[in-house]
Design a protein around this motif. Structure first.
Motif, short mmCIF file in Angstrom:
data_model
loop_
_atom_site.label_atom_id
_atom_site.label_comp_id
_atom_site.label_asym_id
_atom_site.label_seq_id
_atom_site.Cartn_x
_atom_site.Cartn_y
_atom_site.Cartn_z
N TYR A 113 0.84 -1.19 0.00
CA TYR A 113 0.00 0.00 0.00
C TYR A 113 0.88 1.25 0.00
CZ TYR A 113 -3.65 3.25 1.63
OH TYR A 113 -4.54 4.28 1.76
N ALA A 114 0.77 2.08 -1.03
CA ALA A 114 1.55 3.31 -1.13
C ALA A 114 0.75 4.46 -0.51
CB ALA A 114 1.88 3.62 -2.59
N VAL A 115 1.22 4.97 0.62
CA VAL A 115 0.50 6.05 1.30
C VAL A 115 0.72 7.38 0.59
CG1 VAL A 115 0.25 7.32 3.46
CG2 VAL A 115 0.63 4.87 3.51
N GLY A 116 2.01 7.79 0.48
CA GLY A 116 2.32 9.04 -0.19
C GLY A 116 1.61 10.22 0.47
N PRO A 117 1.33 11.28 -0.29
CA PRO A 117 0.70 12.48 0.27
C PRO A 117 -0.81 12.35 0.38
CG PRO A 117 1.17 12.83 -2.05
CD PRO A 117 1.70 11.46 -1.71
N THR A 118 -1.27 11.29 1.07
CA THR A 118 -2.70 11.06 1.30
C THR A 118 -2.93 10.82 2.78
OG1 THR A 118 -2.78 8.63 1.20
CG2 THR A 118 -2.66 9.81 -0.91
N LEU A 119 -4.18 10.68 3.18
CA LEU A 119 -4.51 10.35 4.55
C LEU A 119 -4.45 8.85 4.82
CD1 LEU A 119 -7.43 12.85 5.26
CD2 LEU A 119 -5.08 12.95 6.09
N GLY A 120 -4.07 8.07 3.80
CA GLY A 120 -3.79 6.66 4.00
C GLY A 120 -4.99 5.88 4.50
N GLY A 121 -4.70 4.87 5.33
CA GLY A 121 -5.74 3.96 5.77
C GLY A 121 -6.39 4.36 7.06
N GLY A 122 -7.06 5.52 7.09
CA GLY A 122 -7.86 5.87 8.24
C GLY A 122 -7.44 7.09 9.03
N THR A 123 -6.49 7.88 8.53
CA THR A 123 -6.06 9.07 9.27
C THR A 123 -7.12 10.15 9.21
OG1 THR A 123 -3.76 8.58 8.71
CG2 THR A 123 -4.24 10.80 9.49
N ALA A 124 -7.37 10.79 10.35
CA ALA A 124 -8.31 11.91 10.43
C ALA A 124 -7.55 13.22 10.31
CB ALA A 124 -9.08 11.87 11.74
N ALA A 125 -8.20 14.23 9.76
CA ALA A 125 -7.57 15.55 9.60
C ALA A 125 -8.63 16.64 9.68
CB ALA A 125 -6.82 15.65 8.28
N LEU A 126 -8.24 17.78 10.22
CA LEU A 126 -9.13 18.94 10.23
C LEU A 126 -9.41 19.41 8.82
CD1 LEU A 126 -7.56 20.89 13.23
CD2 LEU A 126 -9.73 19.64 13.22
N PHE A 127 -10.62 19.99 8.63
CA PHE A 127 -11.08 20.35 7.28
C PHE A 127 -11.74 21.73 7.29
CE2 PHE A 127 -14.01 19.37 3.56
CZ PHE A 127 -13.00 19.30 2.62
N PRO A 128 -11.02 22.76 7.75
CA PRO A 128 -11.61 24.11 7.75
C PRO A 128 -11.69 24.67 6.33
CG PRO A 128 -9.31 24.23 8.39
CD PRO A 128 -9.63 22.76 8.26
#
Length: 273
Positions: free
Chosen positions: A184-199
């Protein structure tokens, strides 16, 4: 695939109730569903066990199933006794906790910090393995924001050997050598389940963790606390993200509790799946 939900826990086993005597206490686990629940984790506060069994500080306990045989258990960093329970559809099962010498158990859910691999934190159970990226990787400028997922086709731990093989023996963990792989190539993504703020409909990528503390390391549960560098949210650079990630034996899901200190207003959150 692993799915990590912000501030969400896996439903365990319906309801549990306790009864006790001076020598033992029973935990009755109820399954209200029309399907059998197999090997799912039950939690009992250690304070209840200590008080009801009148245990000395150095006393050990055992957990027994209805057949009188010992059941693996773990006392977690937050003072819970956790053990796997199996309950038939629409049924109940009774477990007994008493003082005694526990049998040795195989470690199933475990992990560690890997400074030799750019500060990775990697962990696994009998289903899959995962990793989060650390400060050494960020210093290199590599963009890796999310959780990585490693497949497994065996139940025993494999991560330690995969790192050793990749770093020291020329055996790539990106190739399946018989027990799974990192595909699985994560790279510049939120990958397998990472949460992030979305203002303002813009993802504030958390990048790699800053500090890591391993809180539980098996045999049944792995827990790690990750603290991240300050995030910039609407011009405010004081927001600190903390994650407490836990993974239980037999679970297809991690549980992650995510908190943000110094956040000034209600802010949407997104999750990468």
């Amino acid at each position: 695939m692993k799915k990590i939900f912000i501030l969400a826990a896996i439903a365990l086993m319906g309801f549990a109730s306790c009864a006790d005597s001076k020598q033992s206490m029973t935990v009755t686990v109820t399954n209200p569903l029309a399907l059998e629940r197999t090997g799912e984790m039950v939690e009992v506060p250690m304070s209840d066990v200590t008080a009801k069994l009148q245990l000395a500080d150095t006393a050990q306990i055992v957990v027994l199933g209805e057949d009188g045989q010992q059941v693996p258990y773990q006392v977690t960093y937050d003072e819970k006794v956790v053990f796997p329970a199996t309950v038939k559809a629409n049924g109940t099962a009774t477990y007994t906790i008493q003082s005694g010498t526990p049998d040795p158990y195989n470690v199933i859910a475990c992990g560690r910090y890997y400074p030799e691999r750019l500060d990775d934190v990697a962990w696994e159970n009998d289903r899959a393995a995962y990793r989060a990226y650390g400060p050494a990787l960020q210093e290199k400028g590599e963009r890796a924001f999310g959780y990585d997922i490693w497949t497994k086709s065996v139940s025993e731990p494999v991560v330690e050997d995969r790192y050793d093989g990749d770093l020291n023996r020329g055996i790539s963990y990106h190739v399946d050598h018989g027990n799974g792989m990192d595909c699985y190539a994560v790279g510049p993504t939120l990958g397998g389940g990472t949460a992030a703020l979305f203002p303002d409909s813009t993802i504030v990528y958390p990048y790699c963790y800053k500090d890591c503390e391993i809180l539980d390391n098996g045999p049944l549960r792995f827990t790690a606390k990750l603290v991240y560098n300050p995030l910039v949210v609407k011009g405010d650079s004081s927001v600190i993200e903390t994650r407490i990630i836990s993974l239980d034996k037999g679970s297809q899901l991690n549980k992650t509790v995510v908190s943000f200190d110094n956040l000034q207003e209600i802010t949407p959150v997104v999750t990468g799946i």
